[in-house]
Design a protein around this motif. Structure first.
Motif, PDB file in Angstrom:
ATOM      1  N   GLU A 100       0.840  -1.193   0.000  1.00  0.00           N
ATOM      2  CA  GLU A 100       0.000   0.000   0.000  1.00  0.00           C
ATOM      3  C   GLU A 100       0.875   1.244   0.000  1.00  0.00           C
ATOM      4  N   TYR A 150      -0.555  12.328  -7.997  1.00  0.00           N
ATOM      5  CA  TYR A 150      -1.521  12.236  -6.909  1.00  0.00           C
ATOM      6  C   TYR A 150      -1.579  13.541  -6.106  1.00  0.00           C
ATOM      7  N   ASP A 194       0.083   3.475  -5.925  1.00  0.00           N
ATOM      8  CA  ASP A 194      -0.549   2.260  -6.445  1.00  0.00           C
ATOM      9  C   ASP A 194       0.477   1.274  -7.010  1.00  0.00           C
TER      10      ASP A 194
END
Length: 254
Positions: free
Chosen positions: A77, A231, A81
């Motif tokens: 995790e 992100y 990703d």
């Protein structure tokens, strides 16, 4: 078939970790299974992936020195990703320890071989020197992606790295080659950047990626938030550049 790529340049501050983490996230966004191995005691790739390097219970150090099964060191995790084998300052001790080992250049390769087929690409973030950790990364890799800032001493450093690649290919890893040369922190307002870029294309031709990574505030800010740039701000020019690079990398693996 899995491809293992070392992100390497003995010069610091050229964007190795930025490239490793952002390329991994971009490849993952394109539905590729990606593993990042942090092979730098600074642990910057670990932190930039959203994983704290402080108090790690299992890391690449345990794999190389303690014989830990590499599967147990994988963090599944991350903010990008992709999967990660983290590192921290403990890896400095591992570097010293490896120097006394027989077959010291192949420890990472032997650890990685049983699990690499689970991934499409494995990216190894190397330290900014040609030390035993970098040599381990290069011996475990199929190829090297070289981030290179377009500045005065860049070509000299690249020549040294290519000589090292040739030596390792002759001695221990015949398949090792240059995957590509990536121009990073590029400022098109700077005449020197343009001149060095032109010289790279002239001397290395197709080895130079078409994608150019610009100087970008969002790329610089993202690691402090523990995230790849896409992100943190997916609309930034830096994020888009690494997506373009990912497409080039995928095309080369076909």
């Amino acid at each position: 078939m899995t491809k293992v790529i070392a992100i390497a340049n003995q010069k610091g501050g050229v964007g190795k970790t930025t490239t490793c983490v952002n390329l991994a996230a971009s490849l993952a966004a394109m539905q590729k299974k990606v593993l990042v191995i942090d092979c730098d005691p600074q642990g910057n790739a670990t932190m930039a992936s959203g994983v704290s390097k402080f108090g790690l219970e299992k890391s690449i150090t345990n794999v190389l020195i303690d014989g830990l099964d590499v599967k147990e060191a994988i963090v599944t995790e991350t903010e990008g990703d992709f999967h990660l084998i983290p590192a921290n300052e403990d890896l400095t001790a591992a570097e010293v320890n490896l120097l006394d080992k027989f077959g010291r250049e192949n420890f990472l390769k032997k650890a990685l071989d049983p699990i690499k087929s689970a991934y499409d690409l494995v990216l190894i973030d190397c330290p900014p020197s040609l030390n035993i950790l970098t040599v381990n990364a290069l011996c475990a890799s199929d190829s090297i992606l070289v981030p290179l800032q377009c500045e005065y001493f860049a070509l000299e450093g690249l020549t040294l790295l290519i000589e090292t690649v040739d030596q390792l290919a002759t001695a221990v890893n015949p398949k090792l080659k240059i995957e590509g040369i990536l121009r990073t922190m590029f400022d098109n307002r700077n005449r020197l950047s343009t001149d060095v870029s032109d010289e790279l294309k002239k001397n290395f031709g197709d080895l130079v990626y078409e994608t150019i990574i610009p100087r970008n505030v969002r790329l610089a800010e993202a690691p402090s938030y523990g995230k790849p740039a896409m992100y943190y701000d997916k609309s930034s020019v830096g994020s888009k550049a690494y997506l373009a690079l990912a497409a080039e990398v995928i095309e080369k693996t076909k």
